[in-house]
Design a protein around this motif. Structure first.
Motif, short mmCIF file in Angstrom:
data_model
loop_
_atom_site.label_atom_id
_atom_site.label_comp_id
_atom_site.label_asym_id
_atom_site.label_seq_id
_atom_site.Cartn_x
_atom_site.Cartn_y
_atom_site.Cartn_z
N VAL A 289 -53.81 -28.07 -19.10
CA VAL A 289 -52.85 -28.97 -18.68
C VAL A 289 -53.10 -30.47 -19.10
O VAL A 289 -52.60 -31.18 -19.55
N ALA A 290 -54.62 -30.91 -19.01
CA ALA A 290 -55.06 -31.83 -19.34
C ALA A 290 -55.08 -32.14 -20.98
O ALA A 290 -54.63 -33.24 -21.38
N MET A 291 -54.96 -31.10 -21.60
CA MET A 291 -54.82 -31.02 -23.27
C MET A 291 -53.57 -31.52 -23.57
O MET A 291 -53.23 -32.25 -24.33
N VAL A 292 -52.39 -30.94 -22.79
CA VAL A 292 -50.97 -31.18 -23.08
C VAL A 292 -50.64 -32.50 -22.68
O VAL A 292 -49.49 -33.18 -22.86
N ASP A 293 -51.37 -33.22 -21.85
CA ASP A 293 -50.95 -34.61 -21.42
C ASP A 293 -50.94 -35.56 -22.56
O ASP A 293 -51.84 -35.96 -23.24
N LYS B 159 -51.00 -38.56 -22.55
CA LYS B 159 -52.18 -39.72 -22.30
C LYS B 159 -53.44 -39.13 -22.95
O LYS B 159 -54.47 -40.04 -23.15
N THR B 160 -53.72 -38.01 -23.18
CA THR B 160 -55.01 -37.45 -23.56
C THR B 160 -55.29 -37.60 -24.95
O THR B 160 -54.39 -37.11 -25.84
N GLN B 161 -56.09 -38.33 -25.58
CA GLN B 161 -56.32 -38.66 -26.94
C GLN B 161 -57.44 -37.99 -27.55
O GLN B 161 -57.60 -37.87 -29.00
N GLN B 162 -58.18 -36.98 -26.94
CA GLN B 162 -59.40 -36.14 -27.48
C GLN B 162 -58.78 -35.13 -28.24
O GLN B 162 -59.57 -34.89 -29.18
N LYS C 299 -52.91 -29.23 -28.96
CA LYS C 299 -52.11 -29.64 -28.11
C LYS C 299 -50.84 -28.44 -28.11
O LYS C 299 -50.54 -28.20 -27.05
N ALA C 300 -50.67 -28.16 -29.39
CA ALA C 300 -49.75 -27.03 -29.55
C ALA C 300 -50.06 -25.78 -28.97
O ALA C 300 -49.15 -25.03 -28.30
#
Length: 432
Positions: free
Chosen positions: A375-379, A381-384, A390-391
């Motif tokens: 969930v954090a990865m697809v946010d 706002k997450t730039q990492q 992300k896909a």
């Protein structure tokens, strides 16, 4: 991670944990006092040689533990002639045989090939005018596998740091995955003996608690070592004129990465991965002294400890932005393990075994952690993370949601757990 670790030596602390692990295994298997003394002697010899190496100007060499194959580790004809590892400047795992009848040396007790070579380069005296040629002759041997080198800047002790899994701490042998698997088996075997060995008349269970914590620390080190092979790249810093056998960067073979994932799936992610520990939990009571009691109680935080093994030991590296980007970038020069394939293997390891059954508390925490990381990865706002990562994270979340829709939830606890997972995923996928 403190990137200044090259300025310090923490071997004493590392070796203490390794020694305690070895002593616990020997104690639990009924080893005699002579064997314990020999282990302690080798431990002290190694520590002194390591620190003396620093006084002579030697760097840490975290790649030296790769010198021997697993089959050679307990052959004292080899280890007492050439050494157990290539340099005393490594932070190796203690060498304990899974089959106690085959035990060899616990630590190397002589300078390794790299140490002798480095001292030769630094201290050989030459006649006037001969130094440059003499040093060139010495350094020309740098491609010898026994002289392999990688210092703190190259080691992979922290998630996302560096790239060559052979440069690491708490590992051993040219097949660190197989070695780690043996260590994980050894720890599970030892668990069944702890309560009987450390339940002593007139004493509290404090020693049992300490011994268990030591084994947990060793387990974490082995899990970390295995995880680094996924997305790893072997580095060769030879110059072109040395005609190296490989390229400067060679991605870890697909079979090796898959083997690492299989070991993690069996010994870290599986529903029964920590089954052997259950017989110990009710005895992990600390020594009571006056008013020294935690306000939250002294019971062992089992679920937190196991999730730390799963998350800090494995998932924090596998799901790190650096690791995922490297998996994708290295596909362009030989890597055959895509982010999508790795995510698919993780999803299977973390969800498939109990999708038609109740989910135990270890797996509840693991599955929730995994979903939260995705969930954090697809946010947005997450730039990492890059778009490929992300896909894959988005696709994996959708697969998990589909799995959960047909899952068999027998007890109320499992129903509550899976409802929470669906809630987390729906919130992440809600375009509003």
């Amino acid at each position: 991670m403190d990137m200044r670790n090259h300025t310090t030596c923490t071997l004493a602390g590392e070796l203490k944990g390794q020694l305690m692990t070895g002593m616990t295994v020997l104690d639990a298997t009924g080893a005699d006092g002579h064997e314990l003394k020999e282990m302690h002697k080798q431990f002290l010899t190694y520590l002194i040689m390591h620190e003396m190496g620093h006084t002579l100007g030697l760097n840490h060499n975290m790649k030296a533990s790769q010198m021997l194959s697993p089959a050679e580790l307990h052959n004292t004809e080899i280890t007492r002639r050439t050494g157990l590892i290539g340099s005393v400047m490594d932070y190796p795992a203690i060498n304990i045989a899974l089959d106690r009848n085959k035990q060899g040396d616990y630590y190397t007790t002589k300078a390794g090939p790299y140490d002798i070579w480095a001292i030769e380069y630094g201290y050989t005296e030459f006649a006037p005018g001969e130094e440059e040629a003499g040093l060139e002759k010495i350094i020309s041997r740098s491609t010898d596998p026994k002289l392999a080198f990688g210092n703190d800047g190259d080691d992979m002790r922290s998630p996302g740091k560096a790239m060559d899994p052979r440069v690491n701490i708490n590992d051993l042998s040219s097949d660190a995955i197989a070695y780690a698997e043996d260590r994980l088996k050894l720890i599970n075997q030892t668990m069944g003996r702890l309560v009987a060995k450390y339940s002593k008349p007139g004493q509290s269970y404090a020693e049992l608690r300490t011994r268990y914590a030591t084994l947990m620390g060793h387990r974490l080190g082995q899990i970390s070592a295995v995880s680094r092979y996924i997305g790893g790249i072997y580095i060769d810093r030879s110059y072109p004129e040395q005609k190296p056998a490989g390229k400067p960067y060679t991605p870890v073979e697909l079979a090796t990465q898959k083997k690492a994932m299989q070991v993690l799936a069996k010994y870290v992610f599986a529903p029964d991965a920590f089954e052997a520990d259950a017989q110990v939990f009710a005895y992990l009571q600390p020594q009571r002294r006056g008013f020294e009691q935690s306000s939250s109680g002294d019971d062992w935080r089992v679920t937190e400890a196991m999730l730390q093994l799963q998350s800090q030991g494995a998932l924090s590296h596998l799901l790190h932005g650096n690791t995922l980007k490297r998996l994708t970038n290295s596909r362009l020069y030989g890597n055959q393990y895509s982010v999508a394939s790795m995510m698919n293997d993780l999803q299977k390891a973390i969800f498939n075994a109990d999708i038609a059954a109740n989910v135990n508390v270890y797996r509840q925490n693991l599955q929730t952690y995994f979903v939260r990381q995705l969930v954090a990865m697809v946010d947005p706002k997450t730039q990492q993370f890059d778009d490929v990562s992300k896909a894959s994270a988005l696709y994996t979340l959708k697969k998990i949601k589909s799995q959960l829709a047909t899952a068999v939830s027998g007890n109320e606890e499992t129903k509550v757990h899976r409802a929470n997972l669906v809630f987390l995923i729906n919130n992440a996928l809600d375009t509003k």
